[in-house]
Every structure is written in structure tokens, then in C-alpha cells.
Enzyme design. Structure first.
Site, PDB file in Angstrom:
ATOM      1  N   HIS A  28       0.841  -1.203   0.000  1.00  0.00           N
ATOM      2  CA  HIS A  28       0.000   0.000   0.000  1.00  0.00           C
ATOM      3  C   HIS A  28       0.875   1.252   0.000  1.00  0.00           C
ATOM      4  O   HIS A  28       0.654   2.188  -0.778  1.00  0.00           O
ATOM      5  CB  HIS A  28      -0.908  -0.022   1.235  1.00  0.00           C
ATOM      6  CG  HIS A  28      -1.673   1.243   1.457  1.00  0.00           C
ATOM      7  ND1 HIS A  28      -3.009   1.378   1.162  1.00  0.00           N
ATOM      8  CD2 HIS A  28      -1.283   2.463   1.953  1.00  0.00           C
ATOM      9  CE1 HIS A  28      -3.411   2.606   1.456  1.00  0.00           C
ATOM     10  NE2 HIS A  28      -2.379   3.279   1.940  1.00  0.00           N
ATOM     11  N   GLU A  29       1.873   1.259   0.886  1.00  0.00           N
ATOM     12  CA  GLU A  29       2.750   2.434   0.976  1.00  0.00           C
ATOM     13  C   GLU A  29       3.602   2.584  -0.282  1.00  0.00           C
ATOM     14  O   GLU A  29       3.913   3.710  -0.687  1.00  0.00           O
ATOM     15  CB  GLU A  29       3.631   2.340   2.223  1.00  0.00           C
ATOM     16  CG  GLU A  29       2.872   2.316   3.541  1.00  0.00           C
ATOM     17  CD  GLU A  29       1.938   3.504   3.710  1.00  0.00           C
ATOM     18  OE1 GLU A  29       2.216   4.584   3.147  1.00  0.00           O
ATOM     19  OE2 GLU A  29       0.909   3.352   4.398  1.00  0.00           O
ATOM     20  N   HIS A  85       1.935   4.629  -2.791  1.00  0.00           N
ATOM     21  CA  HIS A  85       2.125   6.080  -2.641  1.00  0.00           C
ATOM     22  C   HIS A  85       3.547   6.492  -3.054  1.00  0.00           C
ATOM     23  O   HIS A  85       3.749   7.532  -3.690  1.00  0.00           O
ATOM     24  CB  HIS A  85       1.917   6.502  -1.184  1.00  0.00           C
ATOM     25  CG  HIS A  85       0.521   6.323  -0.683  1.00  0.00           C
ATOM     26  ND1 HIS A  85      -0.575   6.842  -1.333  1.00  0.00           N
ATOM     27  CD2 HIS A  85       0.036   5.712   0.432  1.00  0.00           C
ATOM     28  CE1 HIS A  85      -1.671   6.551  -0.653  1.00  0.00           C
ATOM     29  NE2 HIS A  85      -1.335   5.857   0.418  1.00  0.00           N
TER      30      HIS A  85
END
Length: 447
Positions: free
Chosen positions: A21-22, A25
Site C-alpha cells: 500500500h505504501e 504512494h
């Protein structure tokens, strides 16, 4: 031991999901030139870290999330005060409004501390609206993709157990819920045990009606009542005729469309008497085409969104069950409940083999990734949805200004949302504590 293997497998899978998920980003942020000082999985004290280029990568002690720190998340204030004027303004700030103003100013200051010479165009707030959306959507979209990928593996690679045969997997020794090898005192032997059924029997016909799958068997049992019936089974290539007399047992009634238990006006579970034999079907794994995956993912998305949209009332219900006699809502659990589900389901499916255990673990991870996607899309800071809402507001305001031939209104002052951010964090902490208490004191049964 099996219980803890399931817990560990889901914990590792969840940490990998958070890390990816990170990365969702991190990659677009770096692609658009934003300087990213830190990428961490977890919170709290640093367990391990290593610097690569301008970014420090690492793992922290509390595995309950992660973060990518980008410089310049908030734009500078539109009106710049001298240092003396800023100090005087802070001293004169009173009440909630003054506290909110000071919180916003502090957030701007911290955000801009790392914006050094040459970084003016590398701050997050300098990105265009589409690029901001790409950065903030990146994380949740990764979770959505992971969920879809896991469902694809479950459905199209491993396959789900289906009752596509009429073969007996197990003969229950006792009536209703007793599952021991011998029946306790006062509990009747099951009709199937009395009739002489054996594991591996394939039911050829029930009461003279041919049976091709377990749906045919179940239908014949329900329609036959409690009269003695002749059943032909294939046992090691030889046809054997057995006579079984079903017993009546009470079973809860479920809604055919929703699958939810049916309750009466007093909230009592509705039951009915049904014929019972005591046979368990042999589940055969059946792979689904990849074209079936979007429908399953869409349904899971709908169900998860429904839970999130009704979260406040569900939390009230959980509080009532925790401090009163109300039943616990089984559709929402905390991190402890997730661990319990992983352990219980892995342990319960041990007899069914590794593929059943793997399927349960992957189903939990697919559901968690879907939950991470939906939850992060809530348009409240500090969630990704809050940053997305801020970027959309900024882009819409600029577009309206262009349509009206007015000057560019500039960056949206999202630092003003910091008081709301603190409020949301407090609510989330309260939710975490409530769910943890419920998971411990009133746990959900998963088997």
C-alpha cells in the site's frame, strides 16, 4: 500449533499488504519528483532502517500501519506574518478557534521545515491535481488490486469446495451437533450410523430417485420426511442398498436472499423441524473461469462498503453487546478478531488438508485488502480519502476560476483540516479499543 501458524500467516500477509500500500504512494511520488525522506512499515520505535539515496526505508515496532513521509504536504499560508506578529497572534488566540488556528500553523511549519533550497518544486503541495490524486489513490488501489489478485488465485487457481458429487465425506455418529467418535449418554446414534453408511460411499439413488450431486441428496432428504427410505450407494464398485429412517431436529431458518438468520418480532431466532440423517458431503474443488472474478470482487466491494457506511451504528451495537446482553455483530471485528479468525479457521480446516487452510488464509487476506481499500477511501483526514478530497476541492476551485475568467485561487489550505484530523484519530483509537475489548470479552465464533 496450527492455530498460531494461521495467525502468523495472516499477520505476515497483512504486513506485506500494508508495505505494498505504501509503495503505491511512494512510486508515483518519486515519479513526479516529490522528495520522500522516509518510507516505513509500522509505527513507534524503529526496529530496522537503511537509507537508499534520499529516502530512509525501515520497519517500526508496532505493525498497525505504515507511512510515506513527503516534504511539503501543506502549502504555506497565503498571508505571511512577521515573526513578532505571528507570536502576538498566537498569544491572543483564545478558545477552540484559536486552538484550531495554532494547530494549522504548527502543521504548516512542520510540513515546510524540510523544504530547503532547490526543493520548491519537489514539495507535495506543488503537484498538479491529477498528480496529487495519482499519489493518494496509489495506496488504496494497490489494496484493491491485491484483493482482486487473491480472489483470482482462490477462484481460478485453487478452486472452491463445491458439493458437485454425491459422495459421503463423513458419517456423523450422533444426532444434531454431537461430533465425537462415540455418542454421549442420552444422545441418539445418528440415522446414517444406524443405517450402516460408510465414509466414501457414493449415493446413487435416494428413495428410488437418482442423485447426481449433494443438492439432489439434500432435496430428497427434506422431501422424504421421517419415513424409512431405501438408499442405494456405490461402495468400492459394488452397489449396496441401505435403509435409513431420518430423525427430526430443530434448525435455524435463514433468509434465502440475504443469508441472514430470520428472527421474530421479539428478536428470537426462528427455527423449524427438518429431517436429519447425519451425512457430510465430500467437497470437490472446482475452478471458476477468470471472468467470474470481477463479479465476486464487485460483490465483496458492495458488502464491505455497506459495512463501512453503517459503521457508526454497528459500533453502537458492539458497545451494547459489550456492556449489555445484546448479541455481538459478527460482521465487524478488530485486529484481535482477525487473528482469532485466522487461527480458528486454519485449525478447523486442518483435517481437510493444506489447500483448505491456504484458501481460508487467502480469503481473510483478500477481505482485509478490500477493507483497507474501502476504509482508506473515507473522505476524512488523515485517511487517503481525506487527501483525495482536498485535492479534488483544490482542482474544482481552480477549474471554476478558469470558467469565470478569474485569477488562480492558489493551493487549498488543507492545513486547516488538522483539528479535524486529530478528532478522527481520537475516534479511530476509540474504535480500536472498543473492538479489542469486544474481541477479548465477547469474541465472534468462526467455526
Amino acid at each position: 500449533m496450527t492455530f498460531w501458524i494461521g495467525v502468523l500467516a495472516v499477520a505476515v500477509g497483512l504486513m506485506i499488504s500494508i508495505a505494498l500500500h505504501e509503495i503505491g504512494h511512494l512510486l508515483p511520488a518519486k515519479r513526479f519528483g516529490v522528495r520522500v525522506p522516509q518510507y516505513f512499515v509500522g509505527f513507534g520505535p524503529t526496529v530496522w532502517s537503511r537509507r537508499r539515496g534520499e529516502t530512509e526505508y525501515g520497519v517500526k515496532a508496532i505493525p498497525l500501519g505504515g507511512f510515506v513521509r513527503m516534504i511539503g504536504m501543506f502549502p504555506p499560508a497565503r498571508e505571511t506574518l512577521s515573526e513578532d506578529a505571528a507570536v502576538e497572534q498566537r498569544l491572543r488566540s483564545r478558545g477552540i478557534r484559536g486552538w484550531a488556528r495554532n494547530v494549522a500553523e504548527d502543521a504548516r511549519a512542520v510540513s515546510l521545515e524540510e523544504v530547503g533550497p532547490g526543493d520548491d518544486k519537489r514539495a507535495f503541495y506543488q503537484l498538479s491535481t491529477p498528480k496529487k490524486l495519482a499519489v493518494m489513490f496509489g495506496g488504496p488501489v494497490v489494496n484493491l488490486i491485491l484483493s482482486a489478485l487473491l480472489f483470482t488465485i482462490i477462484l481460478s487457481v485453487i478452486g472452491l469446495p463445491t458439493l458437485a458429487t454425491s459422495t459421503v465425506s463423513r458419517v456423523m455418529p450422533c444426532v444434531a451437533s454431537a461430533t465425537g467418535e462415540t455418542c454421549p449418554d442420552g444422545v441418539e446414534d445418528s440415522p446414517s450410523a444406524l443405517a450402516g453408511f460408510e465414509q466414501g460411499d457414493t449415493i446413487v439413488s435416494w428413495g428410488g430417485t437418482p442423485t447426481e450431486d449433494w443438492a439432489d441428496v439434500s432435496s430428497a432428504i427434506r422431501s422424504g420426511g421421517t419415513d424409512p427410505v431405501e438408499v442405494v450407494v456405490d461402495r468400492d464398485g459394488e452397489q449396496v442398498t441401505l435403509t435409513v429412517t431420518p430423525a427430526l431436529v430443530e434448525r435455524p431458518v435463514y433468509d434465502a436472499e440475504t443469508g441472514e438468520p430470520v428472527v421474530d418480532a421479539d428478536g428470537t431466532q426462528v427455527t423449524e423441524e427438518v429431517p436429519y440423517v447425519g451425512l457430510v458431503a465430500l467437497a470437490a474443488r472446482e475452478r471458476q473461469p477468470v471472468t467470474a472474478v470481477p463479479g465476486v470482487v464487485g460483490e465483496q466491494l458492495r458488502l464491505t462498503a455497506g459495512v463501512v457506511l453503517t459503521l457508526p451504528q454497528r459500533l453502537v451495537s458492539i458497545a451494547q453487546s459489550l456492556f449489555g446482553d445484546a448479541e455481538r455483530d459478527p460482521n465487524i471485528v478488530g485486529i484481535i478478531g482477525v487473528g482469532r479468525a485466522a487461527g480458528d479457521l486454519t485449525e478447523a480446516s486442518a483435517e481437510s488438508g493444506f489447500l483448505s487452510q491456504l484458501t481460508n488464509i487467502l480469503l481473510i487476506l483478500a477481505s482485509l485488502n478490500m477493507a483497507l481499500f474501502v476504509f482508506n477511501m473515507i473522505p476524512l483526514p488523515p485517511l487517503d480519502g481525506g487527501h483525495i478530497a482536498g485535492a479534488l476541492y483544490e482542482g474544482a476551485r481552480r477549474q471554476v476560476a478558469r470558467w469565470r475568467d478569474r485569477p488562480d485561487p492558489g493551493f487549498a489550505d488543507t492545513a486547516k483540516l488538522m483539528p479535524l484530523t486529530y478528532g478522527v484519530v481520537v475516534l479511530f483509537l476509540g474504535m480500536f479499543v472498543l473492538l479489542a475489548a469486544a474481541d477479548i470479552l465477547k469474541p465472534v465464533a468462526f467455526t
